[in-house]
Design an enzyme around this catalytic site. Structure first.
Site, PDB file in Angstrom:
ATOM      1  N   LYS A  36       9.580  -2.077  -1.287  1.00 16.08           N
ATOM      2  CA  LYS A  36       9.989  -0.732  -1.689  1.00 16.08           C
ATOM      3  C   LYS A  36      11.389  -0.843  -2.261  1.00 16.08           C
ATOM      4  CE  LYS A  36       7.959   2.784   1.308  1.00 16.08           C
ATOM      5  NZ  LYS A  36       8.305   3.878   2.198  1.00 16.08           N
ATOM      6  N   GLY A  41       2.988   1.109  -6.831  1.00 19.68           N
ATOM      7  CA  GLY A  41       2.902   2.565  -6.789  1.00 19.68           C
ATOM      8  C   GLY A  41       4.288   3.183  -6.764  1.00 19.68           C
ATOM      9  N   LYS A  42       4.298   4.498  -6.989  1.00 18.43           N
ATOM     10  CA  LYS A  42       5.582   5.207  -6.970  1.00 18.43           C
ATOM     11  C   LYS A  42       5.612   6.124  -5.770  1.00 18.43           C
ATOM     12  CE  LYS A  42       5.765   5.155 -11.960  1.00 18.43           C
ATOM     13  NZ  LYS A  42       5.548   5.938 -13.171  1.00 18.43           N
ATOM     14  N   ASP A  73       3.816  11.927   9.515  1.00 20.23           N
ATOM     15  CA  ASP A  73       3.247  11.993   8.161  1.00 20.23           C
ATOM     16  C   ASP A  73       1.951  11.181   8.098  1.00 20.23           C
ATOM     17  OD1 ASP A  73       3.089  12.799   5.547  1.00 20.23           O
ATOM     18  OD2 ASP A  73       4.419  11.230   4.782  1.00 20.23           O
ATOM     19  N   ARG A 132      10.136   2.996  -6.075  1.00 23.16           N
ATOM     20  CA  ARG A 132       8.908   2.342  -6.494  1.00 23.16           C
ATOM     21  C   ARG A 132       8.593   1.198  -5.548  1.00 23.16           C
ATOM     22  NH1 ARG A 132       8.445   2.475 -12.671  1.00 23.16           N
ATOM     23  NH2 ARG A 132       9.446   4.437 -13.151  1.00 23.16           N
TER      24      ARG A 132
HETATM   25  P1  ADP Z   1       6.002   7.277  -0.258  1.00 25.38           P
HETATM   26  O1  ADP Z   1       6.959   6.826   0.793  1.00 25.38           O
HETATM   27  O2  ADP Z   1       6.567   8.306  -1.155  1.00 25.38           O
HETATM   28  O3  ADP Z   1       4.628   7.650   0.228  1.00 25.38           O
HETATM   29  P2  ADP Z   1       5.849   4.502  -0.780  1.00 25.38           P
HETATM   30  O4  ADP Z   1       7.104   4.018  -1.427  1.00 25.38           O
HETATM   31  O5  ADP Z   1       5.645   4.231   0.687  1.00 25.38           O
HETATM   32  O6  ADP Z   1       5.712   6.027  -1.128  1.00 25.38           O
HETATM   33  O7  ADP Z   1       4.622   3.871  -1.514  1.00 25.38           O
HETATM   34  C1  ADP Z   1       4.372   4.090  -2.883  1.00 25.38           C
HETATM   35  C2  ADP Z   1       3.079   3.400  -3.260  1.00 25.38           C
HETATM   36  O8  ADP Z   1       3.241   1.992  -3.150  1.00 25.38           O
HETATM   37  C3  ADP Z   1       1.920   3.711  -2.332  1.00 25.38           C
HETATM   38  O9  ADP Z   1       1.179   4.796  -2.760  1.00 25.38           O
HETATM   39  C4  ADP Z   1       1.086   2.452  -2.371  1.00 25.38           C
HETATM   40  O10 ADP Z   1       0.171   2.514  -3.443  1.00 25.38           O
HETATM   41  C5  ADP Z   1       2.091   1.366  -2.630  1.00 25.38           C
HETATM   42  N1  ADP Z   1       2.443   0.675  -1.367  1.00 25.38           N
HETATM   43  C6  ADP Z   1       3.350   1.062  -0.442  1.00 25.38           C
HETATM   44  N2  ADP Z   1       3.413   0.188   0.582  1.00 25.38           N
HETATM   45  C7  ADP Z   1       2.521  -0.791   0.295  1.00 25.38           C
HETATM   46  C8  ADP Z   1       2.094  -2.003   0.983  1.00 25.38           C
HETATM   47  N3  ADP Z   1       2.634  -2.354   2.149  1.00 25.38           N
HETATM   48  N4  ADP Z   1       1.158  -2.760   0.394  1.00 25.38           N
HETATM   49  C9  ADP Z   1       0.618  -2.392  -0.797  1.00 25.38           C
HETATM   50  N5  ADP Z   1       0.960  -1.292  -1.476  1.00 25.38           N
HETATM   51  C10 ADP Z   1       1.888  -0.481  -0.946  1.00 25.38           C
END
Ligand code: ADP
Length: 471
Positions: A59, A37-38, A153, A43
């Site tokens: 991340k 995900g973004k 949040d 990303r």
């Molecule tokens: P933000 O901080 O802007 O909300 P993140 O970078 O935390 O975005 O996450 C972006 C996307 O990555 C999320 O919407 C999710 O789909 C995916 N994601 C984040 N953390 C995890 C995780 N621990 N396991 C699986 N997917 C994740």
């Protein structure tokens, strides 16, 4: 930077990311997998540690983006706060590292995405499910607050779901230490929908602002929409300040009451997390101990037949294991009052002093199979299980008689419990393709449907399907 430049930069960041990435500090080599995900800063990718084969969610934040404005401080704060947290209901933070291109946060991988994804597919969740998820969220949040951290949040998309359907609070990107929040009171941050009245009034975030967000989350999960919709910002802020929101009548009285308490405009009037967990909504209602992954896309049916079978299996084990003919063995079908959690309807506890591994008692209150038993105790059987019987000792014969009584009453009670045909209708009418394989350019298209049936659409137009029983 213009909109197009920004989009182009983000695309370039994704495209230039290498497939093999080394942590320069430890020499650990990771293979980059699919994009998960973004986020606001970067990303998130699936990474595999090449030496252990362990999978992580990583991340990735580009150094160029991190260096802009005050982003670096934000990223550093997220790392500083998240890396010190270790709890079963908080996304695990394994390590972080940086190379010349990016900063990497290596996190526990949650393969079933987030509660937001589940709600999107389901529209609303049932009260037992909301109890299941919220209990874990509150436990995780209790821990975060104990560390002096306000999350700021909390929202459905920040509750990540593991393969076995456990909830983990994640994304500490806006989190802060309480003393810092006190110093910078005027700061309005967080998702607009879930801003607490004191945040809207620029009085700053507190632990109680997170509790307000829990109220919004509970409301959204049960009704499918946020209590405060965004259409007119000023009007929304007024509703937030006054705690004014529509309350759907189809929610249970205890759900409505708890939402009302969590969404109290005065932060001091909101319950503590412990008080929330002790609310009748959690104490009196049924909470499943686990949820099937099928509930990600269809409503669960809490079967009564299976728990009952388990109950009788247990009863049979207690009665007949060892020496079945010892009439002198006594079994007390009623609970020792002080062993029951407060507020729980009384449930039978079957005691058996000779079963060592069961430590002399099988406490049905801790077992999901006690649901029908609880219902019975709340309902018609309550009367027949009189106080006079509380101290009575039961022989195996009378236990069987009692079990028969339980069964009879269950049979009468079940139709009442299943009054809510909505679950069944939803579960049986909605069918979805859950997996497929597309070889249509060569052979055809194969699929698996959520009801267990499978099929193939062959390239020549033939359609072969197997019903769930595979006949
Ligand atoms: P933000 O901080 O802007 O909300 P993140 O970078 O935390 O975005 O996450 C972006 C996307 O990555 C999320 O919407 C999710 O789909 C995916 N994601 C984040 N953390 C995890 C995780 N621990 N396991 C699986 N997917 C994740």
């Amino acid at each position: 930077m213009g909109r197009m430049d920004y989009a182009a930069q983000r695309k370039a960041e994704g495209e230039t990311l290498k497939y093999f990435i080394e942590d320069p500090g430890t020499g650990t080599l990771y293979k980059r997998g699919q994009l998960l995900g973004k986020g606001a800063f970067g990303r998130c990718y699936k990474f595999t540690d090449m030496s252990t084969n362990k999978v992580y969610a990583v991340k990735v934040i580009s150094q160029s983006r991190a260096s802009k404005l005050d982003n670096r401080g934000k990223v550093e704060r997220e790392i500083e706060l998240h890396s010190q947290l270790k709890h079963r209901n908080v996304v695990g933070f394994h390590r972080h590292f940086a190379d010349q291109d990016n900063i990497y946060m290596v996190l526990e991988y949650c393969s079933r995405k987030s509660l937001a994804h589940i709600l999107k597919a389901r529209k609303t969740l049932t009260e037992p499910e909301v109890r299941f998820y919220l209990k874990q969220i509150i436990t995780g949040l209790q821990y975060i607050h104990q560390q002096g951290i306000i999350h700021r949040d909390l929202k459905l998309s920040n509750f990540f779901i593991t393969k076995n359907m456990r909830v983990k609070i994640g994304d500490l990107g806006l989190a802060t230490r309480e003393e810092q929040a006190n110093r910078r009171r005027g700061v309005v941050c967080g998702t607009p929908n879930y801003l607490a009245p004191e945040v809207v009034a620029k009085k700053g975030h507190s632990f109680k602002s997170d509790i307000w967000a829990l109220g919004c989350i509970m409301y959204t999960a049960l009704t499918g929409c946020s209590p405060f919709e965004i259409s007119h910002k000023q009007e929304m802020y007024r509703c937030i300040r006054e705690g004014r929101y529509p309350m759907p009548s189809n929610l249970s009285p205890s759900a409505r009451e708890l939402i009302g308490k969590l969404l109290a405009p005065n932060p001091a009037a909101r319950p503590s997390l412990e008080e929330a967990l002790n609310h009748p909504f959690f104490i009196q209602g049924f909470t499943p101990t686990r949820l099937s992954s099928r509930t990600c896309h269809s409503a669960p049916i809490f079967s009564l037949a299976n728990p009952l079978r388990k109950f009788f299996q247990k009863a049979a084990k207690v009665l007949f294991r060892g020496s079945p003919c010892q009439e002198s063995r006594t079994v007390n079908l009623l609970p020792q009052k002080e062993t029951l959690p407060q507020g729980l309807p009384q449930c039978p506890v079957v005691e058996h002093p000779s079963l060592e591994e069961e430590k002399g008692s099988v406490n049905i209150t801790e077992d999901p199979s006690n649901y029908p038993i609880r219902l019975l105790m709340k309902g018609s059987l309550n009367n027949s299980w009189s106080a006079a019987e509380a101290d009575a000792k039961w022989t195996p014969g009378s236990v069987i008689e009692k079990a028969d009584q339980v069964l009879q009453t269950c049979l009468k009670t079940i139709p009442l419990v299943e009054q809510n045909h909505r679950y069944q209708q939803q579960a049986s009418s909605v069918r979805m393709v859950t997996k497929w394989v597309d070889y249509s350019n060569k052979y055809g298209f194969g699929y698996l449907v959520s009801d267990g049936s499978t099929g193939v659409l062959l390239a020549d137009g033939t359609h072969i399907a197997l019903c769930p029983q595979r006949q």
